[in-house]
Write an enzyme that holds these catalytic residues in place. Structure first.
Site, PDB file in Angstrom:
ATOM      1  N   GLY A   1      -3.524  -3.425  -2.600  1.00 63.55           N
ATOM      2  CA  GLY A   1      -2.855  -4.876  -3.031  1.00 63.55           C
ATOM      3  C   GLY A   1      -2.943  -5.879  -1.840  1.00 63.55           C
ATOM      4  O   GLY A   1      -3.577  -6.077  -1.008  1.00 63.55           O
ATOM      5  N   CYS A   2      -2.078  -6.715  -2.017  1.00 61.47           N
ATOM      6  CA  CYS A   2      -1.851  -7.932  -1.038  1.00 61.47           C
ATOM      7  C   CYS A   2      -1.606  -7.245   0.339  1.00 61.47           C
ATOM      8  O   CYS A   2      -0.753  -6.439   0.542  1.00 61.47           O
ATOM      9  CB  CYS A   2      -0.508  -8.857  -1.438  1.00 61.47           C
ATOM     10  N   PHE A   3      -2.371  -7.952   1.138  1.00 59.46           N
ATOM     11  CA  PHE A   3      -2.493  -7.296   2.533  1.00 59.46           C
ATOM     12  C   PHE A   3      -1.476  -7.546   3.331  1.00 59.46           C
ATOM     13  O   PHE A   3      -1.401  -7.213   4.386  1.00 59.46           O
ATOM     14  CB  PHE A   3      -3.963  -7.488   2.991  1.00 59.46           C
ATOM     15  N   TRP A   4      -0.505  -8.593   3.039  1.00 57.85           N
ATOM     16  CA  TRP A   4       0.604  -8.974   4.122  1.00 57.85           C
ATOM     17  C   TRP A   4       1.579  -7.932   4.198  1.00 57.85           C
ATOM     18  O   TRP A   4       1.766  -7.353   5.335  1.00 57.85           O
ATOM     19  CB  TRP A   4       1.182 -10.102   3.182  1.00 57.85           C
TER      20      TRP A   4
END
Length: 215
Positions: A52-55
């Site tokens: 998912g969102c890599f942050w």
């Protein structure tokens, strides 16, 4: 910029954006560990995970002991050196991916796989929670036959563990040999270290990965 009519579908490579020859520029040192991003030291190994969102994914891994560096980037698609805007169009084929550089003498790929499976939902297809699109798909990109074998075995183990908790959804995690990894823009690198109150949609499904030598 054109966009895919349905960002939740894979893109035909022939329809992908062309990209560019020059890579995006990133800081030479990791904001948390201060280690150099490139080159990867000879005694280190690399793992690539899409969750998912890599942050939030990057933060999960840099918080682990004996991790040398982490980097946010794009992989699994066609477009060379894509921008974040291009990724969001659904026309690159890439997933948001984190590259983990680690010392195999102090940390194991099996341990990284455990973190992977237990900290996202691997059965959502082309999304992760409220983040919808092919860029948010669950993915493991392997760099050796050993990694590939372990990744496949871990998927089988986690599927059984899900079924034991009455979750019969099929795992949709993509497991393939790693292709090119393209660094994301510098502002994405170690984003939640620079912006501690930033968005993080990372979360598991409450299932633990059994030990790999257990049935």
């Amino acid at each position: 910029m054109p966009t895919s009519a349905n960002k939740s579908l894979s893109i035909d490579p022939h329809s992908a954006l062309p990209g560019r020859t020059e890579p995006l520029k990133v800081s030479p040192n990791h904001a948390v560990t201060d280690h150099t991003i490139e080159p990867v030291p000879e005694n280190m190994e690399v793992a690539y995970f899409g969750m998912g969102c890599f942050w939030g994914v990057e933060r999960l891994f840099w918080q682990q002991p004996d991790i040398y560096t982490t980097s946010a980037g794009y992989s699994g698609g066609t477009t060379a050196n894509p921008t974040y805007e291009e990724i969001c169009s659904g026309l690159t084929g890439h997933a948001e991916v984190v590259r983990i550089v680690y010392d195999p003498a102090k940390n194991s790929y099996e341990n990284l796989l455990k973190l992977f499976w237990e900290n996202h939902d691997p059965a959502q297809g082309m999304r992760q929670g409220g983040d919808i699109g092919s860029q948010y798909r669950s993915a493991i990109y392997t760099v050796s036959p050993q990694q590939h074998e372990l990744a496949l075995a871990s998927r089988e183990h986690f599927q059984k563990a899900m079924q034991q908790q009455s979750d019969n959804r099929p795992i949709t995690t993509e497991i393939t040999e790693a292709g090119p990894f393209y660094f994301a823009e510098d502002y994405h690198q170690q984003y939640l270290f620079k912006n501690p109150e930033g968005y993080c949609g990372l979360g598991g499904i409450g299932v633990c990965l059994p030990k790999m030598n257990e049935n």
